[in-house]
Design a protein around this motif. Structure first.
Motif, PDB file in Angstrom:
ATOM      1  N   HIS A   1       0.827  -1.199   0.000  1.00 16.10           N
ATOM      2  CA  HIS A   1       0.000   0.000   0.000  1.00 16.10           C
ATOM      3  C   HIS A   1       0.861   1.248   0.000  1.00 16.10           C
ATOM      4  N   ASP A   2       2.167   1.058   0.092  1.00 14.66           N
ATOM      5  CA  ASP A   2       3.084   2.160   0.395  1.00 14.66           C
ATOM      6  C   ASP A   2       3.342   3.007  -0.859  1.00 14.66           C
ATOM      7  N   ARG A   3       2.464   3.964  -1.073  1.00  9.12           N
ATOM      8  CA  ARG A   3       2.520   4.778  -2.289  1.00  9.12           C
ATOM      9  C   ARG A   3       3.864   5.470  -2.462  1.00  9.12           C
ATOM     10  N   GLU A   4       4.333   6.047  -1.368  1.00 10.24           N
ATOM     11  CA  GLU A   4       5.552   6.855  -1.459  1.00 10.24           C
ATOM     12  C   GLU A   4       6.723   5.995  -1.922  1.00 10.24           C
ATOM     13  N   MET A   5       6.791   4.778  -1.356  1.00  6.75           N
ATOM     14  CA  MET A   5       7.884   3.875  -1.694  1.00  6.75           C
ATOM     15  C   MET A   5       7.809   3.468  -3.169  1.00  6.75           C
ATOM     16  N   VAL A   6       6.617   3.143  -3.618  1.00  6.14           N
ATOM     17  CA  VAL A   6       6.437   2.719  -5.010  1.00  6.14           C
ATOM     18  C   VAL A   6       6.852   3.861  -5.943  1.00  6.14           C
ATOM     19  N   ASP A   7       6.449   5.077  -5.593  1.00  6.91           N
ATOM     20  CA  ASP A   7       6.782   6.228  -6.436  1.00  6.91           C
ATOM     21  C   ASP A   7       8.286   6.486  -6.463  1.00  6.91           C
ATOM     22  N   LYS A   8       8.946   6.265  -5.343  1.00  7.90           N
ATOM     23  CA  LYS A   8      10.389   6.506  -5.282  1.00  7.90           C
ATOM     24  C   LYS A   8      11.161   5.492  -6.109  1.00  7.90           C
ATOM     25  N   MET A   9      10.724   4.243  -6.063  1.00 11.43           N
ATOM     26  CA  MET A   9      11.548   3.179  -6.651  1.00 11.43           C
ATOM     27  C   MET A   9      11.493   3.156  -8.179  1.00 11.43           C
ATOM     28  N   ARG A  10      10.393   3.651  -8.759  1.00  7.25           N
ATOM     29  CA  ARG A  10      10.248   3.655 -10.222  1.00  7.25           C
ATOM     30  C   ARG A  10      10.520   2.282 -10.823  1.00  7.25           C
ATOM     31  N   ARG A  11       9.887   1.269 -10.260  1.00  7.42           N
ATOM     32  CA  ARG A  11       9.996  -0.078 -10.800  1.00  7.42           C
ATOM     33  C   ARG A  11       8.670  -0.478 -11.431  1.00  7.42           C
ATOM     34  N   ARG A  12       8.657  -1.690 -11.954  1.00  9.04           N
ATOM     35  CA  ARG A  12       7.422  -2.157 -12.582  1.00  9.04           C
ATOM     36  C   ARG A  12       6.293  -2.187 -11.551  1.00  9.04           C
ATOM     37  N   VAL A  13       5.144  -1.671 -11.954  1.00 10.86           N
ATOM     38  CA  VAL A  13       3.982  -1.654 -11.070  1.00 10.86           C
ATOM     39  C   VAL A  13       2.818  -2.387 -11.749  1.00 10.86           C
ATOM     40  N   ILE A  14       2.319  -3.392 -11.060  1.00 10.13           N
ATOM     41  CA  ILE A  14       1.126  -4.095 -11.519  1.00 10.13           C
ATOM     42  C   ILE A  14       0.003  -3.688 -10.572  1.00 10.13           C
ATOM     43  N   ALA A  15      -1.047  -3.089 -11.128  1.00  6.64           N
ATOM     44  CA  ALA A  15      -2.126  -2.566 -10.280  1.00  6.64           C
ATOM     45  C   ALA A  15      -3.389  -3.409 -10.444  1.00  6.64           C
ATOM     46  N   LEU A  16      -3.934  -3.830  -9.317  1.00  4.69           N
ATOM     47  CA  LEU A  16      -5.192  -4.577  -9.305  1.00  4.69           C
ATOM     48  C   LEU A  16      -6.306  -3.701  -8.767  1.00  4.69           C
ATOM     49  N   GLU A  17      -7.493  -3.927  -9.298  1.00  2.00           N
ATOM     50  CA  GLU A  17      -8.682  -3.265  -8.754  1.00  2.00           C
ATOM     51  C   GLU A  17      -9.841  -4.227  -8.883  1.00  2.00           C
TER      52      GLU A  17
END
Ligand code: ADP
Length: 268
Positions: free
Chosen positions: A236-252
């Motif tokens: 859930h850690d938005r800030e971390m995901v934004d910092k790392m700039r790695r592949r993001v798979i998003a589920l909804e």
């Protein structure tokens, strides 16, 4: 605003190439390592659907491929299906339909006797650490090895090595309640990585930690990824995901909504 060039994480990247403790490559073992050697994808989800009884659709038609050596964030709101994906990967659950292939092996066809080998090749890290409270940091890691049938000699050599890797050589004799949250998570990462598995799956590993401590945990996971281990991290850690700039798979709501090579937590 993105923080793609966060100095802390840039430093982590530099550290990996610098003078940190040596990190060994995973020993070839089992189907996953074979697949690594052959350059096949590490994980394939092929039209995976998971329905919990009586009628909760947790995943719907999810197809994706994760290559060996990737670092992938799995994001999405609570209830979107992240934990279900994690539990399918370790064959704790079976899909209702579709196929899951790990290291070239289709999990649905995996013989029962090979499931322990699959699990040995997948390290798991959880939000709540799952450490045994009445055992020291050293013993927690040793216990995991013992369960896998490792010799005492192997345990004596592997545990100090992995404690050093996570920066806790001096805390081997401490019990979980004598450790900070960040230290407890380091012990749990050490336990997951002690056999240098080719795949590490983390379910909200920074969920119980403050932001500064979380950065340290991410640096550690980043270093583990740099050894060649594929890392999949639900968060859930938005800030971390934004910092790392790695592949993001998003589920909804169980659907794959987005798959970006160098993404952030939300579309911008
Ligand atoms: P996340 O990890 O993203 O929070 P989950 O995979 O835990 O999502 O849950 C996805 C959906 O499946 C949710 O609607 C949740 O309520 C439901 N669910 C999860 N586990 C079970 C279960 N054991 N039985 C029934 N429904 C479940």
């Amino acid at each position: 605003m993105t923080t793609a060039h966060d100095p802390e994480l840039t430093k982590a990247a530099d550290d990996v190439n610098g003078s940190g403790p040596p990190v060994m490559l995973p020993e070839p073992e089992g189907a996953i390592a074979e697949a690594q050697a052959g350059g096949r994808p590490m994980i394939v989800f092929d039209a995976v659907k998971k329905v919990y009884e009586p009628n909760v659709v947790a995943l719907e038609d999810v197809s994706l491929t994760i290559d060996k050596g990737e670092f992938v964030f799995l994001v999405g709101p609570s209830g979107s299906g992240k934990s279900t994906m994690v539990r399918l990967l370790i064959k704790e659950l079976e899909p209702t339909s579709g196929r899951i292939i790990i290291g070239g092996r289709e999990l649905g066809r995996l013989k029962k006797k090979l499931v322990p080998i699959l699990r040995r090749n997948i390290g798991c890290v959880f939000q709540d650490f799952k450490l045994l409270p009445n055992r020291t940091a050293f013993e927690n890691i040793a216990y995991a090895l013992k369960v896998q049938g490792e010799s005492s000699a192997a345990i004596r050599s592997k545990v100090p090595e992995v404690l050093a890797l996570v920066g806790l050589s001096h805390k081997g004799a401490s019990y979980p309640d004598e450790l900070s949250g960040g230290e407890q998570q380091r012990v749990s990462i050490a336990r997951a990585f002690v056999n240098h598995p080719p795949l590490l799956i983390c379910d909200e590993p920074t969920g119980n930690l403050d932001p500064d401590t979380s950065v340290g945990i991410m640096q550690l996971l980043y270093r583990i990824n740099q050894t060649g281990t594929t890392v999949v991290m639900a968060t859930h850690d938005r800030e971390m995901v934004d910092k790392m700039r790695r592949r993001v798979i998003a589920l909804e709501d169980g659907h794959l909504m987005r798959d970006e090579r160098r993404g952030g937590y939300v579309n911008r």
